[in-house]
Design a protein around this motif. Structure first.
Motif, mmCIF file in Angstrom:
data_model
loop_
_atom_site.group_PDB
_atom_site.id
_atom_site.type_symbol
_atom_site.label_atom_id
_atom_site.label_comp_id
_atom_site.label_asym_id
_atom_site.label_seq_id
_atom_site.Cartn_x
_atom_site.Cartn_y
_atom_site.Cartn_z
ATOM 1 N N TRP A 114 30.513 34.765 -14.963
ATOM 2 C CA TRP A 114 29.684 33.886 -15.785
ATOM 3 C C TRP A 114 30.362 32.588 -16.226
ATOM 4 N N PRO A 115 31.615 32.615 -16.679
ATOM 5 C CA PRO A 115 32.218 31.345 -17.093
ATOM 6 C C PRO A 115 32.238 30.291 -15.991
ATOM 7 N N SER A 116 32.569 30.682 -14.769
ATOM 8 C CA SER A 116 32.582 29.711 -13.673
ATOM 9 C C SER A 116 31.161 29.324 -13.258
ATOM 10 N N ASP A 117 30.210 30.260 -13.393
ATOM 11 C CA ASP A 117 28.810 29.935 -13.124
ATOM 12 C C ASP A 117 28.300 28.895 -14.124
ATOM 13 N N VAL A 118 28.620 29.105 -15.387
ATOM 14 C CA VAL A 118 28.197 28.161 -16.428
ATOM 15 C C VAL A 118 28.856 26.799 -16.214
ATOM 16 N N GLN A 119 30.080 26.813 -15.734
ATOM 17 C CA GLN A 119 30.778 25.558 -15.434
ATOM 18 C C GLN A 119 30.020 24.758 -14.371
ATOM 19 N N ILE A 120 29.460 25.439 -13.383
ATOM 20 C CA ILE A 120 28.674 24.777 -12.351
ATOM 21 C C ILE A 120 27.457 24.091 -12.977
ATOM 22 N N ALA A 121 26.802 24.799 -13.897
ATOM 23 C CA ALA A 121 25.637 24.228 -14.577
ATOM 24 C C ALA A 121 26.031 23.017 -15.410
ATOM 25 N N TYR A 122 27.167 23.121 -16.090
ATOM 26 C CA TYR A 122 27.668 21.980 -16.873
ATOM 27 C C TYR A 122 27.924 20.778 -15.971
ATOM 28 N N GLN A 123 28.530 21.013 -14.815
ATOM 29 C CA GLN A 123 28.853 19.917 -13.915
ATOM 30 C C GLN A 123 27.585 19.242 -13.390
ATOM 31 N N GLY A 133 28.821 10.234 -20.876
ATOM 32 C CA GLY A 133 27.654 10.890 -21.450
ATOM 33 C C GLY A 133 28.030 12.025 -22.389
ATOM 34 N N LYS A 134 27.046 12.441 -23.191
ATOM 35 C CA LYS A 134 27.259 13.519 -24.148
ATOM 36 C C LYS A 134 26.434 14.736 -23.770
ATOM 37 N N ILE A 135 27.072 15.891 -23.806
ATOM 38 C CA ILE A 135 26.402 17.149 -23.465
ATOM 39 C C ILE A 135 26.558 18.137 -24.616
ATOM 40 N N GLY A 136 25.432 18.737 -24.998
ATOM 41 C CA GLY A 136 25.443 19.810 -25.974
ATOM 42 C C GLY A 136 25.151 21.125 -25.275
ATOM 43 N N VAL A 137 25.450 22.230 -25.935
ATOM 44 C CA VAL A 137 25.172 23.548 -25.368
ATOM 45 C C VAL A 137 24.646 24.452 -26.468
ATOM 46 N N ILE A 138 23.646 25.275 -26.125
ATOM 47 C CA ILE A 138 23.162 26.287 -27.055
ATOM 48 C C ILE A 138 23.186 27.626 -26.342
ATOM 49 N N GLY A 139 23.720 28.634 -27.006
ATOM 50 C CA GLY A 139 23.791 29.969 -26.427
ATOM 51 C C GLY A 139 23.107 30.969 -27.335
ATOM 52 N N SER A 145 28.849 33.399 -26.509
ATOM 53 C CA SER A 145 30.240 33.545 -26.074
ATOM 54 C C SER A 145 30.529 32.627 -24.891
ATOM 55 N N GLN A 146 29.540 32.492 -23.992
ATOM 56 C CA GLN A 146 29.717 31.583 -22.862
ATOM 57 C C GLN A 146 29.750 30.133 -23.331
ATOM 58 N N ASN A 170 36.461 35.439 -30.997
ATOM 59 C CA ASN A 170 35.690 34.227 -30.750
ATOM 60 C C ASN A 170 35.559 33.365 -31.998
ATOM 61 N N ILE A 171 35.452 34.014 -33.159
ATOM 62 C CA ILE A 171 35.411 33.250 -34.403
ATOM 63 C C ILE A 171 36.718 32.491 -34.593
ATOM 64 N N GLU A 172 37.822 33.118 -34.227
ATOM 65 C CA GLU A 172 39.119 32.446 -34.309
ATOM 66 C C GLU A 172 39.190 31.269 -33.342
#
Length: 244
Positions: A114-123, A133-139, A145-146, A170-172
């Motif tokens: 998943w982390p590398s999959d999400v990276q593809i979407a970000y790219q 440009g500016k990119i936001g993310v909502i999970g 966690s992703q 993750n909170i840390e």
């Protein structure tokens, strides 16, 4: 980080904003399915939307449309194994048929991508908005966690946690590296660990534009969008103010 990816637009619907069903090719060749809500090509802002693990990308359809109408590119993807990104090899619906140990291993094998999959979407979105440009993310739920992992490794301008319980680790991570970013936190008071970790995240949030939307009851994630018709525009407005 340079990642090679490919895109195939399979259909386009014309309305206030254009919605395209897209294919993104992961680094191992796996095909991820997504919905892209296109803003004008001159737009330099975008939001990546990551679904919860008892739903799929369609939970963000109205949010994506409204973001695009506000000149913000938006992309929701089905995680590998979910929705239209399910295959014979990766399919969350078949896990219940396995033994406990097999189920644990299959889940770990699937989510490890998943982390590398999400990276593809970000790219994909980065290519739309450009280097400045500016990119936001909502999970939502497990998607939070992703969102954290993505934000730790990329230039994320704003981050949202939608009914997303986080463990202490993750909170840390958020506290040490992400708490200075504008943060939107949404949770229902009777949603157990989701609400208590949301409180913990908000206590650590340092940016003046960070916001906590608390709901009565125990609704988790997308049912809150049905419960409160004002939530979708509230999410869109908040991201618009952070990245436009």
């Amino acid at each position: 980080m340079n990642i090679i990816h490919s895109l195939a637009i399979t259909s386009i619907l014309t309305s206030t904003s254009a919605l395209a069903n897209i294919n993104l090719t992961a680094k191992d060749g796996f095909t991820l399915k997504g919905q892209y809500f296109s803003a004008p090509s001159s737009s330099d802002s975008a939001v990546l939307m990551l679904h919860q693990c008892n739903y799929n990308q369609t939970m963000y359809k109205n949010i994506g449309k409204q973001l695009a109408s506000n000149r913000i590119h938006a992309l929701s993807i089905d995680f590998r194994g979910f929705g239209d990104s399910a295959t014979t090899q990766y399919d969350v619906r078949t896990l219940s048929q396995l033994s406990t140990e097999q189920r644990r291993k299959a889940w770990q094998d699937m989510t490890a991508h998943w982390p590398s999959d999400v990276q593809i979407a970000y790219q994909f979105l980065k290519d739309k908005v450009g280097a400045q440009g500016k990119i936001g993310v909502i999970g939502a739920s497990c998607g939070g966690s992703q969102a954290i992992e993505l934000a730790l490794n990329n230039q994320i301008a704003a981050i949202g946690f939608f009914s997303s319980a986080q463990n202490d680790k993750n909170i840390e991570k958020y506290t040490n590296s992400l708490s200075g970013k504008p943060t939107l936190i949404i949770a229902a008071e009777e949603d157990g660990r989701t609400y208590t970790s949301a409180q913990a995240l908000f206590i650590e949030a340092k940016h003046s534009n960070s916001k906590f939307l608390a709901y009565k009851g125990k609704d988790h994630g997308y049912p809150l969008l049905d419960k409160d018709s004002n939530l979708t525009p509230a999410i869109v407005t908040w991201f618009s103010h952070q990245i436009n």
